[in-house]
Write a protein that holds these residues in place. Structure first.
Motif, PDB file in Angstrom:
ATOM      1  N   ASN A  30     -81.821 -57.028   7.740  1.00  0.00           N
ATOM      2  CA  ASN A  30     -82.884 -56.951   8.735  1.00  0.00           C
ATOM      3  C   ASN A  30     -84.090 -57.720   8.211  1.00  0.00           C
TER       4      ASN A  30
ATOM      5  N   THR B 175     -82.484 -57.963  13.721  1.00  0.00           N
ATOM      6  CA  THR B 175     -82.066 -56.588  13.457  1.00  0.00           C
ATOM      7  C   THR B 175     -80.553 -56.509  13.578  1.00  0.00           C
ATOM      8  N   TRP B 176     -79.932 -55.922  12.589  1.00  0.00           N
ATOM      9  CA  TRP B 176     -78.477 -55.739  12.661  1.00  0.00           C
ATOM     10  C   TRP B 176     -78.193 -54.323  13.123  1.00  0.00           C
TER      11      TRP B 176
ATOM     12  N   LEU C  33     -76.274 -58.586   7.788  1.00  0.00           N
ATOM     13  CA  LEU C  33     -76.742 -57.238   7.471  1.00  0.00           C
ATOM     14  C   LEU C  33     -78.111 -57.183   6.815  1.00  0.00           C
TER      15      LEU C  33
HETATM   16  C1  LIG Z   1     -81.605 -52.551  10.603  1.00  0.00           C
HETATM   17  O1  LIG Z   1     -82.538 -51.929  11.462  1.00  0.00           O
HETATM   18  C2  LIG Z   1     -81.971 -51.018  12.416  1.00  0.00           C
HETATM   19  C3  LIG Z   1     -83.084 -50.527  13.334  1.00  0.00           C
HETATM   20  O2  LIG Z   1     -84.225 -50.274  12.671  1.00  0.00           O
HETATM   21  C4  LIG Z   1     -81.294 -49.890  11.683  1.00  0.00           C
HETATM   22  O3  LIG Z   1     -80.679 -49.009  12.629  1.00  0.00           O
HETATM   23  C5  LIG Z   1     -80.236 -50.477  10.768  1.00  0.00           C
HETATM   24  O4  LIG Z   1     -79.613 -49.480  10.023  1.00  0.00           O
HETATM   25  C6  LIG Z   1     -80.829 -51.521   9.839  1.00  0.00           C
HETATM   26  N1  LIG Z   1     -79.738 -52.169   9.157  1.00  0.00           N
HETATM   27  C7  LIG Z   1     -79.790 -52.491   7.858  1.00  0.00           C
HETATM   28  C8  LIG Z   1     -78.591 -53.095   7.273  1.00  0.00           C
HETATM   29  O5  LIG Z   1     -80.789 -52.265   7.205  1.00  0.00           O
END
Ligand SMILES: *[C@@H]1O[C@H](CO)[C@@H](O)[C@H](O)[C@H]1NC(C)=O
Ligand SMILES: *[C@@H]1O[C@H](CO)[C@@H](O)[C@H](O)[C@H]1NC(C)=O
Length: 630
Positions: free
Chosen positions: A107, A244-245, A105
């Protein structure tokens, strides 16, 4: 996905055949908490069959990820090899750890992994591999990294395992571009608050050209400036990645469904149902013809005996004093039947395991492992069947029979694999079976299978030969000339058409999974096909044996084996056709392909030949028990 499952369900076989059934709780699900390290493992690079219809596979050789030519980034310490099952090693998996930093989790922005210098010879090597469509195979939490693709026929999204090492746009550029940036999208599922599971791994590889020491920006690829490896001077190359998650509503239990995509299931189904109907129809017809003419024969024979007419016998009754005469080379025939029986039981049990869902692709290499273990333990079946068949045919040298049954086929197979292995090694492939594994296989075969085979032979000898309903005349009869279509080779080719016709749809998928490293999971289709093939082989061989005896040709033993094994010749022809239509290989690839194909044909010949022989034996014993002989 749901619509596909429903479609399969319509046919009433869904519990057996839908991909959900092959799926199996292989390993237990793993829960991660936020920030936990998620390991990325790298597997050997494999040539990929790209999606388009007329694409050809250009190589059959796997390369280790850390092959020094590739210059991929290594972990700070030496790469560590991950433990694997026997089958997984045999099928070319070589799994190592990697330096990628991935945390649940979290990014990341664009990260630099390492910068390497690629000298011209390595650049040439890499460029050749890109032209051959090599793909990288990564594993995260047991899931292969995939590219998301659209099935052009159905418009469905699916995950295509593996992603390209580079791209070769052909005439537009002189040299192919290497992918040096990986956009990694990990799909997770919240199993319970605070517990997360990985349910999908997608990678979009791109090629980032330009100055490789510039500060990292957003890592957006510029299509006009790809990274091209020069074959004249060393090239500096930076590997970057971004994680990216993305949340997914796919639960852990069905996470494989996206990967197990059946291309155009409808064609697949139509051809299967089609061949099934034809084959069932033929089987019923053939059995009816046989049944009616045989019962007519029997009542006529018996009636003539009763009326004490001086009329002579004719047809198959004439040769009652000859049918159980010892054939040429009973030793070789019984060894082939014994080994065939061993292979049949192995195939049967493996298919049952597969249907129960134990061999899904989530258990890497489990299919090959189960096959090896079954083969080893069913040595006892091989020894038993061989010695009983040998005794029934009046063979005397039982010890030699037991010894050769246990050793002949393994030695041949081993010799072929060993030669191919040397070939692979000389080509620098990692697909070569390591020495330790070779040793383990020798140990399995000669340490467990061979002793079990002699135990089987002991019991077989104890039970002795099968009683025959009629005695053998002391003086052999003359054999009239047989019609052309009953000559051994003609009969083999003719009779092979039916079982082959039933199997060739599935054969395409099996060959693609063997040679183009596509995962195979349609075990429901495969099991049905195997049953149909066994049934047709048995029926058709019985029919031909009946014709042969009616033509007063009593040497049916070898003919039955050959007739049963007839489909193997069609398999060989199909393999050559597959080579011509789907593969475009260099010399070493051709040798490997032909080597494996011949091995496959040999095993298929033994299996179907044995089915044909045993079925004919059974039918002929029944036939001759039904008539009265003075
Ligand atoms: C990671 O990035 C994606 C796309 O930008 C986003 O939808 C998601 O919520 C992010 N996840 C976290 C845990 O920050
Ligand atoms: C996350 O998944 C949704 C669909 O489930 C998709 O539309 C979106 O593009 C994905 N985000 C990323 C960064 O891949």
């Amino acid at each position: 996905m749901a619509s596909r499952t429903r479609f399969l369900g319509l046919l009433g076989l869904s519990c057996l055949l839908s991909s959900n059934a092959f799926y199996l709780p292989g390993a237990a699900p793993r829960n991660y908490h936020i920030g936990d390290k998620v390991e990325l493992f790298v597997n050997a690079l494999t040539p990929m069959l790209s999606g388009s219809d007329n694409a050809k596979l250009k190589s059959l050789i796997n390369y280790d990820y850390y092959n020094p030519h590739f210059h991929f980034c290594k972990p700070p310490e030496e790469p560590v090899k991950q433990p694997e099952s026997l089958g997984s090693i045999l099928f070319g998996d070589r799994i190592f750890n990697s330096p990628y930093e991935i945390n649940m989790l979290q990014n990341t922005s664009c990260q630099s992994l390492c910068t390497v210098e690629v000298p011209p010879p390595a650049a040439h090597f890499i460029n050749s591999r890109i032209r051959e469509d090599y793909a990288l195979n990564w594993l995260i939490d047991g899931l292969p990294a995939a590219e998301m693709k659209v099935d052009v026929r159905t418009g469905e999204l699916f995950y295509d395992m593996g992603f390209n090492l580079g791209n070769d746009d052909g005439p537009r550029r002189e040299k192919p571009a290497i992918h040096n940036h990986y956009e990694i999208v990990l799909r997770y599922h919240v199993s319970s608050p605070g517990n997360y599971r990985v349910v999908g791994v997608l990678v979009w590889p791109t090629s980032l050209g330009g100055a490789q020491d510039a500060p990292l920006g957003s890592c957006e690829a510029d299509p006009a400036a790809p990274m091209i490896l020069s074959e004249d001077a060393p090239t500096t190359l930076r590997y970057t990645y971004r994680v990216t998650w993305n949340e997914s509503d796919t639960p852990w239990a069905t996470r494989w469904d996206n990967y197990l995509h059946i291309f155009d299931p409808r064609i697949h189904w139509f051809s299967l149902v089609n061949s099934l109907v034809i084959v069932v129809f033929l089987c019923v017809m053939v059995s009816m013809i046989l049944y009616r003419s045989v019962s007519r024969d029997i009542s006529r024979y018996n009636a003539i005996d009763l009326s004490e007419d001086v009329q002579e016998d004719w047809g198959w009754k004439l040769v009652h004093g000859e049918v159980f005469r010892t054939p040429n080379n009973p030793m070789v025939l019984s060894i082939m039947v014994g080994n065939g029986a061993q292979l049949c039981t192995m195939a049967g049990i493996t298919l049952i395991f597969a249907l129960l869902g134990f061999l899904s692709p989530s258990n890497r290499g489990s299919l090959a492992t189960v096959m090896m273990i079954c083969w080893t333990f069913f040595g006892i079946v091989g020894g038993y069947v061989s010695s009983r068949v040998y005794a029934s045919m009046g063979g005397q040298d039982r010890k030699k029979n037991a010894f050769l049954t246990a050793t002949l086929l393994p030695t041949i197979v081993f010799a072929v694999v060993f030669l191919l292995n040397i070939f692979l090694l000389s080509a620098g492939s990692s697909g070569a079976v390591p020495f330790g594994t070779m040793l383990l296989i020798v140990l399995l075969w000669f340490g467990i299978s061979a002793p079990l085979s002699s135990v089987g032979a002991y019991f077989g000898t104890k039970h002795g030969g099968i009683e025959h309903p009629v005695r053998v005349n002391p003086i052999p009869r003359q054999i009239p000339p047989t019609p052309k279509y009953l000559r051994p080779w003609a009969a083999a080719l003719l009779s092979g058409i039916l079982p082959f016709g039933a199997a060739f749809v599935e054969l395409y998928f099996v060959l693609s999974s063997l040679f183009a490293s596509r995962a195979y999971y349609a075990f429901g289709f495969l099991a049905l096909t195997a049953i149909v093939v066994a049934l047709t082989t048995a029926t058709v061989t019985i029919l031909f044996s009946y014709f042969v005896l009616c033509a007063e040709e009593y040497r049916w033993h070898w003919r039955a084996f050959l007739t049963g094994g007839g489909s193997a010749f069609w398999l060989l022809a199909y393999g050559l056709f597959y080579w011509a239509s789907r593969l475009s290989l260099d010399f070493s690839g051709v040798v490997l392909y032909l080597g494996y194909l011949l091995l496959l044909v040999l095993l298929d010949f033994l299996v179907t030949g044995t089915i044909g022989f045993l079925a004919s034996y059974w039918a002929i014993r029944k036939l001759y028990s039904a008539i009265r002989i003075d």
